[in-house]
Design an enzyme around this catalytic site. Structure first.
Site, PDB file in Angstrom:
ATOM      1  N   ARG A  48       0.843  -1.216   0.000  1.00  0.00           N
ATOM      2  CA  ARG A  48       0.000   0.000   0.000  1.00  0.00           C
ATOM      3  C   ARG A  48       0.871   1.256   0.000  1.00  0.00           C
ATOM      4  O   ARG A  48       0.566   2.235   0.682  1.00  0.00           O
ATOM      5  CB  ARG A  48      -0.943   0.028   1.207  1.00  0.00           C
ATOM      6  CG  ARG A  48      -1.884  -1.115   1.308  1.00  0.00           C
ATOM      7  CD  ARG A  48      -2.900  -1.151   0.142  1.00  0.00           C
ATOM      8  NE  ARG A  48      -3.747  -2.301   0.285  1.00  0.00           N
ATOM      9  CZ  ARG A  48      -3.430  -3.510  -0.186  1.00  0.00           C
ATOM     10  NH1 ARG A  48      -2.308  -3.700  -0.863  1.00  0.00           N
ATOM     11  NH2 ARG A  48      -4.238  -4.522  -0.026  1.00  0.00           N
ATOM     12  N   SER A  76     -10.749  -0.447   3.362  1.00  0.00           N
ATOM     13  CA  SER A  76      -9.964  -0.611   4.605  1.00  0.00           C
ATOM     14  C   SER A  76      -9.493   0.763   5.081  1.00  0.00           C
ATOM     15  O   SER A  76      -8.844   1.476   4.319  1.00  0.00           O
ATOM     16  CB  SER A  76      -8.734  -1.474   4.344  1.00  0.00           C
ATOM     17  OG  SER A  76      -9.134  -2.727   3.876  1.00  0.00           O
ATOM     18  N   GLU A  81      -5.115   4.261   6.021  1.00  0.00           N
ATOM     19  CA  GLU A  81      -4.889   4.013   4.593  1.00  0.00           C
ATOM     20  C   GLU A  81      -5.384   5.162   3.699  1.00  0.00           C
ATOM     21  O   GLU A  81      -4.626   5.651   2.870  1.00  0.00           O
ATOM     22  CB  GLU A  81      -5.551   2.682   4.204  1.00  0.00           C
ATOM     23  CG  GLU A  81      -5.101   2.194   2.852  1.00  0.00           C
ATOM     24  CD  GLU A  81      -5.765   0.884   2.453  1.00  0.00           C
ATOM     25  OE1 GLU A  81      -5.463  -0.151   3.055  1.00  0.00           O
ATOM     26  OE2 GLU A  81      -6.581   0.911   1.518  1.00  0.00           O
TER      27      GLU A  81
HETATM   28  C1  LIG Z   1     -15.452  -0.756  -0.873  1.00  0.00           C
HETATM   29  C2  LIG Z   1     -13.994  -0.473  -1.118  1.00  0.00           C
HETATM   30  C3  LIG Z   1     -13.117  -1.522  -1.268  1.00  0.00           C
HETATM   31  C4  LIG Z   1     -11.757  -1.278  -1.512  1.00  0.00           C
HETATM   32  N1  LIG Z   1     -10.912  -2.355  -1.644  1.00  0.00           N
HETATM   33  C5  LIG Z   1      -9.600  -2.144  -1.861  1.00  0.00           C
HETATM   34  C6  LIG Z   1      -8.710  -3.259  -2.003  1.00  0.00           C
HETATM   35  O1  LIG Z   1      -9.103  -4.404  -1.952  1.00  0.00           O
HETATM   36  N2  LIG Z   1      -7.392  -2.990  -2.205  1.00  0.00           N
HETATM   37  C7  LIG Z   1      -6.915  -1.710  -2.295  1.00  0.00           C
HETATM   38  O2  LIG Z   1      -5.701  -1.556  -2.491  1.00  0.00           O
HETATM   39  N3  LIG Z   1      -7.732  -0.652  -2.169  1.00  0.00           N
HETATM   40  C8  LIG Z   1      -9.058  -0.826  -1.952  1.00  0.00           C
HETATM   41  N4  LIG Z   1      -9.893   0.246  -1.808  1.00  0.00           N
HETATM   42  C9  LIG Z   1      -9.339   1.602  -1.846  1.00  0.00           C
HETATM   43  C10 LIG Z   1      -9.463   2.317  -3.203  1.00  0.00           C
HETATM   44  O3  LIG Z   1     -10.503   1.788  -3.972  1.00  0.00           O
HETATM   45  C11 LIG Z   1      -8.179   2.257  -4.026  1.00  0.00           C
HETATM   46  O4  LIG Z   1      -7.124   2.814  -3.311  1.00  0.00           O
HETATM   47  C12 LIG Z   1      -8.319   3.004  -5.364  1.00  0.00           C
HETATM   48  O5  LIG Z   1      -7.149   2.832  -6.137  1.00  0.00           O
HETATM   49  C13 LIG Z   1      -8.565   4.497  -5.198  1.00  0.00           C
HETATM   50  O6  LIG Z   1      -8.902   4.995  -6.483  1.00  0.00           O
HETATM   51  P1  LIG Z   1      -9.691   6.358  -6.658  1.00  0.00           P
HETATM   52  O7  LIG Z   1      -9.730   6.633  -8.125  1.00  0.00           O
HETATM   53  O8  LIG Z   1     -10.992   6.304  -5.972  1.00  0.00           O
HETATM   54  O9  LIG Z   1      -8.696   7.382  -5.952  1.00  0.00           O
HETATM   55  P2  LIG Z   1      -9.059   8.642  -5.053  1.00  0.00           P
HETATM   56  O10 LIG Z   1      -9.657   8.184  -3.775  1.00  0.00           O
HETATM   57  O11 LIG Z   1      -9.830   9.633  -5.844  1.00  0.00           O
HETATM   58  O12 LIG Z   1      -7.607   9.210  -4.781  1.00  0.00           O
HETATM   59  C14 LIG Z   1      -6.702   8.521  -3.957  1.00  0.00           C
HETATM   60  C15 LIG Z   1      -5.360   9.259  -3.987  1.00  0.00           C
HETATM   61  O13 LIG Z   1      -4.826   9.178  -5.285  1.00  0.00           O
HETATM   62  C16 LIG Z   1      -4.556  10.474  -5.838  1.00  0.00           C
HETATM   63  N5  LIG Z   1      -4.870  10.359  -7.262  1.00  0.00           N
HETATM   64  C17 LIG Z   1      -6.016   9.906  -7.811  1.00  0.00           C
HETATM   65  N6  LIG Z   1      -5.899   9.846  -9.158  1.00  0.00           N
HETATM   66  C18 LIG Z   1      -4.658  10.288  -9.465  1.00  0.00           C
HETATM   67  C19 LIG Z   1      -3.937  10.449 -10.698  1.00  0.00           C
HETATM   68  N7  LIG Z   1      -4.453  10.156 -11.889  1.00  0.00           N
HETATM   69  N8  LIG Z   1      -2.661  10.958 -10.626  1.00  0.00           N
HETATM   70  C20 LIG Z   1      -2.096  11.270  -9.432  1.00  0.00           C
HETATM   71  N9  LIG Z   1      -2.741  11.122  -8.245  1.00  0.00           N
HETATM   72  C21 LIG Z   1      -3.998  10.625  -8.264  1.00  0.00           C
HETATM   73  C22 LIG Z   1      -5.450  11.424  -5.076  1.00  0.00           C
HETATM   74  O14 LIG Z   1      -4.871  12.722  -4.996  1.00  0.00           O
HETATM   75  C23 LIG Z   1      -5.489  10.764  -3.700  1.00  0.00           C
HETATM   76  O15 LIG Z   1      -4.377  11.157  -2.957  1.00  0.00           O
HETATM   77  C24 LIG Z   1     -11.268   0.045  -1.581  1.00  0.00           C
HETATM   78  C25 LIG Z   1     -12.178   1.122  -1.426  1.00  0.00           C
HETATM   79  C26 LIG Z   1     -13.519   0.859  -1.206  1.00  0.00           C
HETATM   80  C27 LIG Z   1     -14.470   2.014  -1.058  1.00  0.00           C
END
Ligand SMILES: Cc1cc2nc3c(=O)[nH]c(=O)nc-3n(C[C@H](O)[C@H](O)[C@H](O)COP(=O)(O)OP(=O)(O)OC[C@H]3O[C@@H](n4cnc5c(N)ncnc54)[C@H](O)[C@@H]3O)c2cc1C
Length: 353
Positions: free
Chosen positions: A169, A245, A341
């Site tokens: 992570r 998480s 996280e």
């Molecule tokens: C129900 C649920 C289950 C999940 N299960 C998992 C799992 O099994 N494993 C896991 O690892 N994670 C999990 N996650 C966490 C999450 O889905 C991941 O971390 C995912 O990659 C976040 O993507 P996002 O587009 O929503 O990012 P955001 O939440 O919008 O952003 C997260 C971070 O990334 C940065 N960011 C976003 N896009 C970019 C870009 N293009 N360039 C630079 N920076 C950027 C943002 O500034 C922020 O700091 C889960 C979340 C939920 C709600």
């Protein structure tokens, strides 16, 4: 993906975070191409505006006010280029593509690689930030390289997997490149060779049960088993606000872990290649009697203690207080500090008028 309410000087981000807390940014945009993103970065620089990139908002805790231009990439092209022998392919995907959609398209087409990462919300551009992982597979396992655009001057460059310094992570984008680049596209390899990773939980059992005798396991059958398992355990953010998480599984040095395990022999733990030991944070929280605990509008999920939930109508301060209560309880009982996280963005200050 829902578009936020926009005005020229204020944009609601409430629909842009899966926890569902009210938040406002100074301005918001969704560039439709890499070139448009570059133009907007240069405009923001010229206006001396702070720039923040978001994706699906599924790993964010948004505080009420973001004094920034928030950009959500909406470019989502994908190409699959098979190698000459057809046994592997290089996939190139742009930042705005939904991760789960990507996984399902590849699995349906019979490509092995990321099927264990089905149903993870969010966009491809965010996947490298915390090196998303589940069921024994991480983004880093198949990634070749990714392209970043500087938020300072719009210049682009490619970073190899090694340069991204991926960990559990963790990545360079949580370190020296934090909030300094826009990840524009990823390149990774998929294969036709069957490489099922079924060691985690009851995945093997589910996949075998769903595969008729004599038929081969497919990437789609693995993805469907992952979806079924996750749907039973994890709350759907469309129904109950959450960010997955909320805490990382703590990793302890071997001797510290040994001491803790001597006192708590049933603690689920996973020895790592580097000699450290990963502990199940959900178990630690559960043992503190916090699974299912509710504090006003927020709580600890009743099926998965690692997930904090927002029942609706609450304030982000309630969630942060609950997270602190969980951390302190676990520390008091086990001497282990849990690390959060999701990333926190913004300020507690009320939105300026
Ligand atoms: C129900 C649920 C289950 C999940 N299960 C998992 C799992 O099994 N494993 C896991 O690892 N994670 C999990 N996650 C966490 C999450 O889905 C991941 O971390 C995912 O990659 C976040 O993507 P996002 O587009 O929503 O990012 P955001 O939440 O919008 O952003 C997260 C971070 O990334 C940065 N960011 C976003 N896009 C970019 C870009 N293009 N360039 C630079 N920076 C950027 C943002 O500034 C922020 O700091 C889960 C979340 C939920 C709600």
């Amino acid at each position: 993906m829902m578009a936020p309410d926009k005005s020229s000087t204020r944009a609601s981000l409430t629909a842009c975070n899966t926890l569902g807390f009210a938040a406002t940014a100074r301005t918001f945009s969704e560039p439709r191409s890499v070139a448009e993103a570059r133009r907007q970065i240069l405009d923001s620089r010229a206006a001396d505006e702070r720039l923040v990139v978001i994706g699906g908002g599924s790993n964010l805790v948004l505080l009420p006010w973001l004094d920034a231009h928030v950009m959500r990439p909406a470019f989502e092209a994908m190409t699959i280029t098979p190698a000459a022998d057809g046994r592997t392919a290089t996939v190139s995907v742009e930042a705005g593509k939904r991760w789960h959609a990507l996984v399902m398209e590849l699995a349906t087409a019979g490509w092995w690689g990321y099927e264990n990462l089905a149903l993870i919300p969010g966009c491809c551009g965010a996947a490298p930030i915390q090196n998303i992982g589940a069921y024994g597979v991480e983004l880093a396992d198949h990634l070749l390289r990714l392209e970043v655009m500087s938020l300072e001057d719009g210049s682009t460059r490619w970073l190899s997997r090694e340069e991204c310094a991926f960990g559990y992570r963790d990545s360079l984008f949580k370190g020296s490149l934090e909030h300094r680049v826009l990840i524009t596209r990823l390149e990774f390899v998929v294969t036709r060779e069957a490489t099922p990773q079924l060691a985690y939980g009851d995945l093997a059992q589910r996949v075998n049960a769903a595969t008729p005798q004599g038929q081969a396991i497919t990437p789609l059958s693995v993805a469907n088993a992952v979806i079924a398992t996750r749907s039973e355990k994890l709350p759907d953010p469309a129904v109950l606000g959450n960010a997955g998480s909320f805490f990382k599984n703590p990793q302890l040095a071997a001797d510290e872990a040994r001491e803790l395990l001597a006192h708590h022999p049933t603690l689920p733990h996973y020895p790592q290649a580097d000699g450290s030991v990963k502990l199940a944070a959900g178990w630690l929280i559960d043992q503190c009697g916090l699974k299912g605990a509710r504090r006003g509008h927020v709580g600890v999920h009743d099926r998965q203690a690692l997930v904090l939930v927002h029942f609706g109508g609450g304030q982000v301060s309630e969630l942060l207080a609950l997270a602190q209560e969980v951390r302190e309880s676990v520390h008091a009982r086990f001497g282990v500090w849990l690390e959060q996280e999701p990333r926190v963005l913004g300020e507690m200050a009320a939105t300026p008028s």
